[in-house]
Scaffold this motif. Structure first.
Motif, PDB file in Angstrom:
ATOM      1  N   SER A  28       2.751 -44.717  32.463  1.00  0.00           N
ATOM      2  CA  SER A  28       4.496 -45.132  33.244  1.00  0.00           C
ATOM      3  C   SER A  28       4.696 -46.006  31.773  1.00  0.00           C
ATOM      4  CB  SER A  28       4.788 -45.895  34.612  1.00  0.00           C
ATOM      5  OG  SER A  28       4.212 -47.554  34.434  1.00  0.00           O
ATOM      6  N   PHE A  29       6.099 -45.478  31.642  1.00  0.00           N
ATOM      7  CA  PHE A  29       7.443 -45.981  30.816  1.00  0.00           C
ATOM      8  C   PHE A  29       8.508 -46.339  31.317  1.00  0.00           C
ATOM      9  CE2 PHE A  29       7.606 -42.180  29.768  1.00  0.00           C
ATOM     10  CZ  PHE A  29       8.320 -41.534  29.242  1.00  0.00           C
ATOM     11  N   LYS A  30       9.788 -47.395  30.706  1.00  0.00           N
ATOM     12  CA  LYS A  30      10.578 -47.395  30.437  1.00  0.00           C
ATOM     13  C   LYS A  30      11.693 -46.867  30.194  1.00  0.00           C
ATOM     14  CE  LYS A  30      11.268 -50.343  34.786  1.00  0.00           C
ATOM     15  NZ  LYS A  30      11.341 -50.129  36.255  1.00  0.00           N
ATOM     16  N   LEU A  31      12.725 -46.442  30.390  1.00  0.00           N
ATOM     17  CA  LEU A  31      13.889 -45.793  29.899  1.00  0.00           C
ATOM     18  C   LEU A  31      15.269 -46.572  29.277  1.00  0.00           C
ATOM     19  CD1 LEU A  31      13.776 -42.460  31.105  1.00  0.00           C
ATOM     20  CD2 LEU A  31      13.457 -42.768  28.756  1.00  0.00           C
ATOM     21  N   ARG A  32      15.480 -46.719  27.850  1.00  0.00           N
ATOM     22  CA  ARG A  32      16.637 -48.209  27.856  1.00  0.00           C
ATOM     23  C   ARG A  32      17.996 -47.468  27.481  1.00  0.00           C
ATOM     24  NH1 ARG A  32      17.179 -49.786  22.811  1.00  0.00           N
ATOM     25  NH2 ARG A  32      15.629 -49.422  21.188  1.00  0.00           N
ATOM     26  N   ARG A  33      19.116 -48.198  27.020  1.00  0.00           N
ATOM     27  CA  ARG A  33      20.393 -47.971  27.219  1.00  0.00           C
ATOM     28  C   ARG A  33      20.067 -46.583  25.849  1.00  0.00           C
ATOM     29  NH1 ARG A  33      21.404 -49.607  22.104  1.00  0.00           N
ATOM     30  NH2 ARG A  33      20.776 -51.776  21.547  1.00  0.00           N
ATOM     31  N   ARG A  34      21.716 -45.467  25.699  1.00  0.00           N
ATOM     32  CA  ARG A  34      21.481 -44.506  25.108  1.00  0.00           C
ATOM     33  C   ARG A  34      20.993 -44.765  23.178  1.00  0.00           C
ATOM     34  NH1 ARG A  34      22.545 -42.931  29.460  1.00  0.00           N
ATOM     35  NH2 ARG A  34      22.975 -40.736  30.244  1.00  0.00           N
TER      36      ARG A  34
END
Length: 170
Positions: A137-143
């Motif tokens: 799994s991984f996280k998404l961050r701001r654009r």
């Protein structure tokens, strides 16, 4: 000194060899799946590393023809919180990336899945009796920018096409 030698001999004789541990667990290979960018900025892509080791831990596993098993022998996929949050793409046979699409929310998570054998892998190229699924799994961050990477644009186009076909069939 004598007590140390007895302790060492006891530890060595009672330890289960690594090969036996791997065979006992039923896992013929060690598979490591790592997204290289975590968190991944929305609007960008990052490679996913797949590391394979045979039961000895010293080499890549090989098929019956003696060829190394590689990323190209796996089905790769990625899922996110929404169907348009993330996309994946092969960039050559042994390079696969995940992309954060503009439809994603910062702080959300996604999961990469590698499955062996690839459904389209010819039987002669498979290692008989081996099926493996590994996730990370991984996280998404701001654009990072306002446009979508090509893999995200292709995902959106495919979904729009499928929706259009579904409406036409009603």
């Amino acid at each position: 000194m004598r007590a140390f030698a007895v302790l060492l001999a006891t530890a060595v004789l009672s330890a289960t060899p690594l090969e036996a541990q791997r065979q006992a667990s039923g896992a013929p290979w060690t598979v490591s799946l790592v997204p290289t960018m975590n968190p991944l900025p929305i609007g960008s892509c990052g490679a996913v590393w797949l590391t394979l080791k045979d039961s000895t831990g010293q080499d890549a596993p090989r098929n019956a023809a003696g060829n190394r098993v590689t990323l190209a022998d796996f089905d790769m996929s990625v899922t996110g919180a929404s169907p348009v949050a993330v996309a994946g793409a092969f960039n050559g046979p042994n390079n696969w990336s995940v992309c954060g699409c503009q439809g994603a929310k910062a702080g959300s998570s996604a999961v990469v899945t590698a499955s062996y054998p690839k459904k389209s892998l010819p039987q002669a190229s498979r290692v008989n009796g081996v099926t493996i699924t590994q996730t990370a799994s991984f996280k998404l961050r701001r654009r990072m920018g306002v446009s979508d990477p090509p893999a995200c644009a292709e995902l959106k186009a495919a979904r729009a096409s499928a929706k259009g076909a579904s409406k036409a069939g009603k």
